[in-house]
Scaffold this motif. Structure first.
Motif, PDB file in Angstrom:
ATOM      1  N   VAL A   1       0.845  -1.201   0.000  1.00  0.00           N
ATOM      2  CA  VAL A   1       0.000   0.000   0.000  1.00  0.00           C
ATOM      3  C   VAL A   1       0.875   1.245   0.000  1.00  0.00           C
ATOM      4  N   PHE A   2       1.835   1.264   0.914  1.00  0.00           N
ATOM      5  CA  PHE A   2       2.736   2.411   1.014  1.00  0.00           C
ATOM      6  C   PHE A   2       3.490   2.649  -0.284  1.00  0.00           C
ATOM      7  N   GLU A   3       4.071   1.595  -0.847  1.00  0.00           N
ATOM      8  CA  GLU A   3       4.916   1.757  -2.031  1.00  0.00           C
ATOM      9  C   GLU A   3       4.106   2.213  -3.244  1.00  0.00           C
ATOM     10  N   GLN A   4       2.914   1.625  -3.441  1.00  0.00           N
ATOM     11  CA  GLN A   4       2.146   2.011  -4.617  1.00  0.00           C
ATOM     12  C   GLN A   4       1.676   3.464  -4.537  1.00  0.00           C
ATOM     13  N   LEU A   5       1.181   3.866  -3.375  1.00  0.00           N
ATOM     14  CA  LEU A   5       0.733   5.244  -3.232  1.00  0.00           C
ATOM     15  C   LEU A   5       1.917   6.212  -3.249  1.00  0.00           C
ATOM     16  N   ARG A   6       3.019   5.823  -2.615  1.00  0.00           N
ATOM     17  CA  ARG A   6       4.223   6.665  -2.633  1.00  0.00           C
ATOM     18  C   ARG A   6       4.693   6.912  -4.056  1.00  0.00           C
ATOM     19  N   ASP A   7       4.788   5.850  -4.844  1.00  0.00           N
ATOM     20  CA  ASP A   7       5.282   5.988  -6.208  1.00  0.00           C
ATOM     21  C   ASP A   7       4.374   6.873  -7.040  1.00  0.00           C
TER      22      ASP A   7
ATOM     23  N   PRO B   1      16.357   7.629  -2.255  1.00  0.00           N
ATOM     24  CA  PRO B   1      16.464   6.349  -2.978  1.00  0.00           C
ATOM     25  C   PRO B   1      15.264   6.059  -3.870  1.00  0.00           C
ATOM     26  N   HIS B   2      14.095   6.576  -3.512  1.00  0.00           N
ATOM     27  CA  HIS B   2      12.882   6.292  -4.271  1.00  0.00           C
ATOM     28  C   HIS B   2      12.706   7.239  -5.458  1.00  0.00           C
ATOM     29  N   LEU B   3      13.494   8.320  -5.487  1.00  0.00           N
ATOM     30  CA  LEU B   3      13.390   9.280  -6.571  1.00  0.00           C
ATOM     31  C   LEU B   3      14.320   8.963  -7.730  1.00  0.00           C
ATOM     32  N   LEU B   4      15.333   8.153  -7.485  1.00  0.00           N
ATOM     33  CA  LEU B   4      16.369   7.938  -8.487  1.00  0.00           C
ATOM     34  C   LEU B   4      15.871   7.139  -9.681  1.00  0.00           C
ATOM     35  N   VAL B   5      14.930   6.243  -9.466  1.00  0.00           N
ATOM     36  CA  VAL B   5      14.394   5.409 -10.547  1.00  0.00           C
ATOM     37  C   VAL B   5      12.923   5.744 -10.722  1.00  0.00           C
ATOM     38  N   ARG B   6      12.534   6.053 -11.951  1.00  0.00           N
ATOM     39  CA  ARG B   6      11.148   6.413 -12.238  1.00  0.00           C
ATOM     40  C   ARG B   6      10.255   5.189 -12.136  1.00  0.00           C
ATOM     41  N   SER B   7       8.941   5.435 -12.133  1.00  0.00           N
ATOM     42  CA  SER B   7       7.982   4.339 -12.014  1.00  0.00           C
ATOM     43  C   SER B   7       8.048   3.370 -13.193  1.00  0.00           C
TER      44      SER B   7
ATOM     45  N   GLY C   1      10.814   2.321 -14.393  1.00  0.00           N
ATOM     46  CA  GLY C   1      12.075   1.593 -14.259  1.00  0.00           C
ATOM     47  C   GLY C   1      13.282   2.309 -14.818  1.00  0.00           C
ATOM     48  N   GLN C   2      13.087   3.479 -15.419  1.00  0.00           N
ATOM     49  CA  GLN C   2      14.189   4.230 -16.011  1.00  0.00           C
ATOM     50  C   GLN C   2      14.804   5.199 -14.996  1.00  0.00           C
ATOM     51  N   LEU C   3      16.065   5.515 -15.231  1.00  0.00           N
ATOM     52  CA  LEU C   3      16.772   6.447 -14.354  1.00  0.00           C
ATOM     53  C   LEU C   3      16.144   7.832 -14.458  1.00  0.00           C
ATOM     54  N   HIS C   4      15.879   8.434 -13.313  1.00  0.00           N
ATOM     55  CA  HIS C   4      15.339   9.786 -13.260  1.00  0.00           C
ATOM     56  C   HIS C   4      16.534  10.741 -13.246  1.00  0.00           C
TER      57      HIS C   4
ATOM     58  N   ARG D   1      25.861  13.150   8.871  1.00  0.00           N
ATOM     59  CA  ARG D   1      25.732  11.685   8.919  1.00  0.00           C
ATOM     60  C   ARG D   1      24.431  11.236   8.274  1.00  0.00           C
ATOM     61  N   LEU D   2      23.322  11.897   8.572  1.00  0.00           N
ATOM     62  CA  LEU D   2      22.037  11.495   7.995  1.00  0.00           C
ATOM     63  C   LEU D   2      22.016  11.718   6.488  1.00  0.00           C
ATOM     64  N   ALA D   3      22.614  12.821   6.042  1.00  0.00           N
ATOM     65  CA  ALA D   3      22.683  13.076   4.595  1.00  0.00           C
ATOM     66  C   ALA D   3      23.553  12.029   3.911  1.00  0.00           C
ATOM     67  N   PHE D   4      24.668  11.672   4.533  1.00  0.00           N
ATOM     68  CA  PHE D   4      25.541  10.641   3.983  1.00  0.00           C
ATOM     69  C   PHE D   4      24.810   9.304   3.899  1.00  0.00           C
ATOM     70  N   ASN D   5      24.072   8.957   4.960  1.00  0.00           N
ATOM     71  CA  ASN D   5      23.306   7.710   4.944  1.00  0.00           C
ATOM     72  C   ASN D   5      22.313   7.697   3.798  1.00  0.00           C
ATOM     73  N   ALA D   6      21.635   8.830   3.579  1.00  0.00           N
ATOM     74  CA  ALA D   6      20.655   8.912   2.502  1.00  0.00           C
ATOM     75  C   ALA D   6      21.329   8.753   1.139  1.00  0.00           C
ATOM     76  N   LEU D   7      22.496   9.359   0.974  1.00  0.00           N
ATOM     77  CA  LEU D   7      23.217   9.209  -0.296  1.00  0.00           C
ATOM     78  C   LEU D   7      23.641   7.763  -0.518  1.00  0.00           C
ATOM     79  N   GLU D   8      24.131   7.116   0.531  1.00  0.00           N
ATOM     80  CA  GLU D   8      24.533   5.715   0.383  1.00  0.00           C
ATOM     81  C   GLU D   8      23.339   4.847  -0.016  1.00  0.00           C
ATOM     82  N   GLN D   9      22.220   5.025   0.639  1.00  0.00           N
ATOM     83  CA  GLN D   9      21.027   4.243   0.310  1.00  0.00           C
ATOM     84  C   GLN D   9      20.548   4.533  -1.101  1.00  0.00           C
ATOM     85  N   THR D  10      20.758   5.766  -1.557  1.00  0.00           N
ATOM     86  CA  THR D  10      20.364   6.138  -2.910  1.00  0.00           C
ATOM     87  C   THR D  10      21.244   5.465  -3.946  1.00  0.00           C
ATOM     88  N   TYR D  11      22.535   5.413  -3.682  1.00  0.00           N
ATOM     89  CA  TYR D  11      23.474   4.845  -4.643  1.00  0.00           C
ATOM     90  C   TYR D  11      23.416   3.322  -4.717  1.00  0.00           C
ATOM     91  N   ARG D  12      23.025   2.671  -3.637  1.00  0.00           N
ATOM     92  CA  ARG D  12      23.087   1.214  -3.597  1.00  0.00           C
ATOM     93  C   ARG D  12      22.349   0.527  -4.750  1.00  0.00           C
TER      94      ARG D  12
END
Length: 245
Positions: free
Chosen positions: A15-21, A87-93, A95-98, A169-180
């Motif tokens: 539910v969360f993922e579909q509405l979020r996207d 991390p959820h913004l990097l790839v479009r719905s 499947g392509q890179l945003h 630290r929080l910004a770095f964590n977000a960047l790492e999760q985005t790049y993974r």
């Protein structure tokens, strides 16, 4: 609004993922009111408890708010959401890179790294410098691109710790999760940066000596190697995307 029924496993997550996207793709716009829990449950093929939990997560992510009376309103996520959405913004719905989001992340990385280095140098602690030297030796000893990538990430994590700044630290964590999710794609693009250990040696010395301006300048020069490579990759992706259309 037409939604896709969800499989039984991990219903509230679905539910969360579909509405979020849909919100991030602007398929649900700022100010729009979501259907009731009952209607959402019917459309998604889940129970109302799963819908309620999914909506709670959307509210925690600052994507929606519950108005007086119980109606759920879509927020302007560009103004309300935080770094955890990267991390959820990097790839479009589709499947392509945003690429627009990716360019913003490149710019954030360019802004963050020099500030982190300067902050670590201002604290000028031997413990941080010793840990940086150890991390740099591990990077220099790496025998392939995958190892260099992991050790480079460890190096910057140590530098962030040395800054003693929770925001960094929080910004770095977000960047790492985005790049993974695109870690393997970035590996050859950033490898020239990972190999630039001479600049990092100078940066370590600047941190040890408390020379914040030098640390900031060196971090900027080091990060720029990868930034230029990523911008070239994004330019090529945009050109290919335009050619396909």
């Amino acid at each position: 609004m037409s939604l896709t029924p969800l499989p039984r496993a991990s219903l509230s997550e679905g539910v969360f993922e579909q509405l979020r996207d849909r919100i991030l793709a602007d398929q649900m716009t700022h100010g729009e009111t979501l259907p009731s829990e009952r209607v959402l449950a019917e459309q998604l093929g889940v129970n109302r408890g799963a819908v309620r939990e999914g909506l709670k997560r959307l509210q925690q992510a600052q994507l929606v708010r519950v108005r007086h009376g119980g109606a759920t309103e879509v927020l302007d996520w560009r103004r309300s959401a935080g770094l955890e959405l990267l991390p959820h913004l990097l790839v479009r719905s589709d499947g392509q890179l945003h690429t627009a989001a990716a360019r913003g992340i490149v710019a954030l990385r360019q802004a963050l790294a020099p500030s982190v280095a300067a902050a670590a140098a201002r604290r000028a602690g031997g413990d941080t410098a010793d840990r940086l030297d150890e991390a740099l030796r591990a990077l220099q000893a790496a025998t392939d691109a995958a190892q260099r990538q992991e050790q480079a990430l460890r190096y910057w994590s140590v530098l962030v710790d040395g800054s003693n700044n929770l925001g960094f630290r929080l910004a770095f964590n977000a960047l790492e999760q985005t790049y993974r999710p695109i870690w393997a794609l970035l590996r050859p693009v950033l490898d020239a940066e990972f190999r630039d250990t001479a600049t990092l040696e100078a940066l370590n010395a600047a941190v040890r000596d408390g020379r914040s301006a030098d640390a900031q300048r060196l971090a900027c020069a080091h990060i720029e190697i990868g930034s230029k490579a990523m911008e070239a990759l994004l330019d090529a992706h945009d050109a290919a995307d335009q050619g396909a259309h």
